[in-house]
Design a protein around this motif. Structure first.
Motif, PDB file in Angstrom:
ATOM      1  N   GLN A 148    -100.664  40.181 -74.627  1.00  0.00           N
ATOM      2  CA  GLN A 148     -99.483  39.371 -74.317  1.00  0.00           C
ATOM      3  C   GLN A 148     -99.717  37.888 -74.612  1.00  0.00           C
ATOM      4  O   GLN A 148     -98.786  37.180 -74.996  1.00  0.00           O
ATOM      5  N   LYS A 149    -100.951  37.404 -74.456  1.00  0.00           N
ATOM      6  CA  LYS A 149    -101.254  36.008 -74.803  1.00  0.00           C
ATOM      7  C   LYS A 149    -101.185  35.792 -76.314  1.00  0.00           C
ATOM      8  O   LYS A 149    -100.700  34.768 -76.786  1.00  0.00           O
ATOM      9  N   LEU A 150    -101.688  36.759 -77.079  1.00  0.00           N
ATOM     10  CA  LEU A 150    -101.694  36.624 -78.537  1.00  0.00           C
ATOM     11  C   LEU A 150    -100.319  36.844 -79.155  1.00  0.00           C
ATOM     12  O   LEU A 150    -100.036  36.343 -80.235  1.00  0.00           O
ATOM     13  N   MET A 151     -99.469  37.615 -78.467  1.00  0.00           N
ATOM     14  CA  MET A 151     -98.169  37.982 -79.031  1.00  0.00           C
ATOM     15  C   MET A 151     -97.045  37.684 -78.039  1.00  0.00           C
ATOM     16  O   MET A 151     -96.418  38.599 -77.501  1.00  0.00           O
ATOM     17  N   PRO A 152     -96.763  36.406 -77.792  1.00  0.00           N
ATOM     18  CA  PRO A 152     -95.718  36.073 -76.826  1.00  0.00           C
ATOM     19  C   PRO A 152     -94.333  36.561 -77.227  1.00  0.00           C
ATOM     20  O   PRO A 152     -93.455  36.717 -76.390  1.00  0.00           O
ATOM     21  N   GLY A 153     -94.127  36.867 -78.495  1.00  0.00           N
ATOM     22  CA  GLY A 153     -92.847  37.383 -78.958  1.00  0.00           C
ATOM     23  C   GLY A 153     -92.511  38.754 -78.393  1.00  0.00           C
ATOM     24  O   GLY A 153     -91.349  39.179 -78.427  1.00  0.00           O
ATOM     25  N   LEU A 154     -93.497  39.447 -77.868  1.00  0.00           N
ATOM     26  CA  LEU A 154     -93.245  40.762 -77.271  1.00  0.00           C
ATOM     27  C   LEU A 154     -92.371  40.665 -76.021  1.00  0.00           C
ATOM     28  O   LEU A 154     -91.701  41.627 -75.666  1.00  0.00           O
ATOM     29  N   ASP A 155     -92.389  39.512 -75.358  1.00  0.00           N
ATOM     30  CA  ASP A 155     -91.615  39.333 -74.126  1.00  0.00           C
ATOM     31  C   ASP A 155     -90.119  39.475 -74.343  1.00  0.00           C
ATOM     32  O   ASP A 155     -89.374  39.740 -73.409  1.00  0.00           O
ATOM     33  N   SER A 156     -89.669  39.294 -75.571  1.00  0.00           N
ATOM     34  CA  SER A 156     -88.230  39.391 -75.852  1.00  0.00           C
ATOM     35  C   SER A 156     -87.870  40.684 -76.585  1.00  0.00           C
ATOM     36  O   SER A 156     -86.783  40.792 -77.128  1.00  0.00           O
ATOM     37  N   SER A 157     -88.773  41.652 -76.588  1.00  0.00           N
ATOM     38  CA  SER A 157     -88.480  42.912 -77.267  1.00  0.00           C
ATOM     39  C   SER A 157     -88.655  44.091 -76.318  1.00  0.00           C
ATOM     40  O   SER A 157     -89.187  43.947 -75.225  1.00  0.00           O
ATOM     41  N   TYR A 158     -88.193  45.228 -76.772  1.00  0.00           N
ATOM     42  CA  TYR A 158     -88.274  46.454 -75.983  1.00  0.00           C
ATOM     43  C   TYR A 158     -89.099  47.476 -76.742  1.00  0.00           C
ATOM     44  O   TYR A 158     -89.176  47.424 -77.975  1.00  0.00           O
ATOM     45  N   PRO A 159     -89.703  48.440 -76.024  1.00  0.00           N
ATOM     46  CA  PRO A 159     -90.451  49.491 -76.730  1.00  0.00           C
ATOM     47  C   PRO A 159     -89.556  50.185 -77.748  1.00  0.00           C
ATOM     48  O   PRO A 159     -88.422  50.539 -77.454  1.00  0.00           O
ATOM     49  N   GLY A 160     -90.068  50.347 -78.952  1.00  0.00           N
ATOM     50  CA  GLY A 160     -89.301  50.980 -80.018  1.00  0.00           C
ATOM     51  C   GLY A 160     -88.612  49.990 -80.941  1.00  0.00           C
ATOM     52  O   GLY A 160     -88.195  50.364 -82.032  1.00  0.00           O
ATOM     53  N   ASP A 161     -88.470  48.719 -80.500  1.00  0.00           N
ATOM     54  CA  ASP A 161     -87.895  47.709 -81.381  1.00  0.00           C
ATOM     55  C   ASP A 161     -88.847  47.460 -82.550  1.00  0.00           C
ATOM     56  O   ASP A 161     -90.069  47.565 -82.411  1.00  0.00           O
ATOM     57  N   GLU A 162     -88.295  47.092 -83.683  1.00  0.00           N
ATOM     58  CA  GLU A 162     -89.126  46.732 -84.820  1.00  0.00           C
ATOM     59  C   GLU A 162     -89.847  45.430 -84.511  1.00  0.00           C
ATOM     60  O   GLU A 162     -89.228  44.452 -84.080  1.00  0.00           O
ATOM     61  N   LEU A 163     -91.158  45.423 -84.721  1.00  0.00           N
ATOM     62  CA  LEU A 163     -91.946  44.219 -84.453  1.00  0.00           C
ATOM     63  C   LEU A 163     -91.729  43.203 -85.555  1.00  0.00           C
ATOM     64  O   LEU A 163     -91.700  43.544 -86.734  1.00  0.00           O
ATOM     65  N   ASN A 164     -91.574  41.958 -85.162  1.00  0.00           N
ATOM     66  CA  ASN A 164     -91.428  40.877 -86.116  1.00  0.00           C
ATOM     67  C   ASN A 164     -92.268  39.715 -85.604  1.00  0.00           C
ATOM     68  O   ASN A 164     -91.747  38.729 -85.097  1.00  0.00           O
ATOM     69  N   LEU A 165     -93.588  39.864 -85.732  1.00  0.00           N
ATOM     70  CA  LEU A 165     -94.513  38.861 -85.233  1.00  0.00           C
ATOM     71  C   LEU A 165     -95.019  38.023 -86.405  1.00  0.00           C
ATOM     72  O   LEU A 165     -95.653  38.548 -87.318  1.00  0.00           O
ATOM     73  N   ALA A 166     -94.725  36.737 -86.381  1.00  0.00           N
ATOM     74  CA  ALA A 166     -95.102  35.856 -87.488  1.00  0.00           C
ATOM     75  C   ALA A 166     -96.614  35.832 -87.708  1.00  0.00           C
ATOM     76  O   ALA A 166     -97.075  35.781 -88.851  1.00  0.00           O
ATOM     77  N   SER A 167     -97.384  35.897 -86.640  1.00  0.00           N
ATOM     78  CA  SER A 167     -98.843  35.852 -86.759  1.00  0.00           C
ATOM     79  C   SER A 167     -99.433  37.108 -87.366  1.00  0.00           C
ATOM     80  O   SER A 167    -100.504  37.077 -87.958  1.00  0.00           O
ATOM     81  N   TYR A 168     -98.733  38.239 -87.190  1.00  0.00           N
ATOM     82  CA  TYR A 168     -99.239  39.528 -87.667  1.00  0.00           C
ATOM     83  C   TYR A 168     -98.125  40.259 -88.404  1.00  0.00           C
ATOM     84  O   TYR A 168     -97.529  41.206 -87.892  1.00  0.00           O
ATOM     85  N   PRO A 169     -97.820  39.857 -89.621  1.00  0.00           N
ATOM     86  CA  PRO A 169     -96.683  40.432 -90.345  1.00  0.00           C
ATOM     87  C   PRO A 169     -96.844  41.913 -90.686  1.00  0.00           C
ATOM     88  O   PRO A 169     -95.859  42.615 -90.859  1.00  0.00           O
ATOM     89  N   ASN A 170     -98.075  42.414 -90.782  1.00  0.00           N
ATOM     90  CA  ASN A 170     -98.295  43.822 -91.112  1.00  0.00           C
ATOM     91  C   ASN A 170     -98.168  44.741 -89.914  1.00  0.00           C
ATOM     92  O   ASN A 170     -98.008  45.948 -90.065  1.00  0.00           O
ATOM     93  N   LEU A 171     -98.253  44.200 -88.713  1.00  0.00           N
ATOM     94  CA  LEU A 171     -98.257  45.007 -87.500  1.00  0.00           C
ATOM     95  C   LEU A 171     -96.884  45.624 -87.260  1.00  0.00           C
ATOM     96  O   LEU A 171     -95.891  44.925 -87.114  1.00  0.00           O
ATOM     97  N   LYS A 172     -96.835  46.949 -87.258  1.00  0.00           N
ATOM     98  CA  LYS A 172     -95.570  47.670 -87.122  1.00  0.00           C
ATOM     99  C   LYS A 172     -95.405  48.343 -85.767  1.00  0.00           C
ATOM    100  O   LYS A 172     -94.289  48.598 -85.341  1.00  0.00           O
ATOM    101  N   SER A 173     -96.513  48.678 -85.100  1.00  0.00           N
ATOM    102  CA  SER A 173     -96.393  49.328 -83.798  1.00  0.00           C
ATOM    103  C   SER A 173     -97.583  49.012 -82.910  1.00  0.00           C
ATOM    104  O   SER A 173     -98.701  48.829 -83.397  1.00  0.00           O
TER     105      SER A 173
END
Length: 111
Positions: free
Chosen positions: A54-79
Motif C-alpha cells: 500500500q505504501k508503494l502503490m497508493p493508487g490502489l486506495d481508489s480502486s476495487y478488486p478486479g479493476d484494471e490496474l493503472n499504476l504509473a510506477s509499474y505499467p506492466n503490473l496487471k494483477s
C-alpha cells in the motif's frame, strides 16, 4: 517448481532490507503480477507486506478488486493477488481469483 512448469517466471526479493527492494524488483523484472501474503511481518517495527504494498502503490486506495490496474510506477503490473482473508483496496483475494465454470459465481476473467 509448479510455476516453472506452467511457464511462469518467479522473482524473489528480500523485503526485510527495505521497501525499495520490492520497488526495484517490480521495475527491473517487468512483473505482470504480484502474489503475496498480506499479514507476514517485514521488519521489527510490525509492518506487514500489506503495508509495504500500500505504501508503494497508493493508487490502489481508489480502486476495487478486479479493476484494471493503472499504476504509473509499474505499467506492466496487471494483477495483484493476496492469500489473506482481509479486504485490501484494489487487491484480489486468491480464493476470489479462481475462475468457476459458471460466470454467475465469479466476476473476474483470465486474460
Amino acid at each position: 517448481m509448479g510455476a516453472a512448469k506452467a511457464g511462469v517466471t518467479v522473482v524473489t526479493f528480500d523485503e526485510k532490507n527495505s521497501h525499495e527492494a520490492l520497488d526495484q524488483t517490480l521495475r527491473d523484472s517487468g512483473a505482470r503480477g504480484l502474489f503475496f501474503s498480506p499479514s507476514t511481518s517485514v521488519n521489527d517495527d510490525g509492518d506487514t507486506r500489506a503495508n509495504l504494498v500500500q505504501k508503494l502503490m497508493p493508487g490502489l486506495d481508489s480502486s476495487y478488486p478486479g479493476d484494471e490496474l493503472n499504476l504509473a510506477s509499474y505499467p506492466n503490473l496487471k494483477s495483484i493477488v493476496q492469500t489473506g482473508h482481509q479486504n485490501l483496496r484494489g487487491i484480489i483475494k486468491f480464493k476470489d481469483s479462481l475462475v468457476y465454470a459458471n460466470p454467475q459465481f465469479n466476476c473476474f476473467t483470465l486474460p
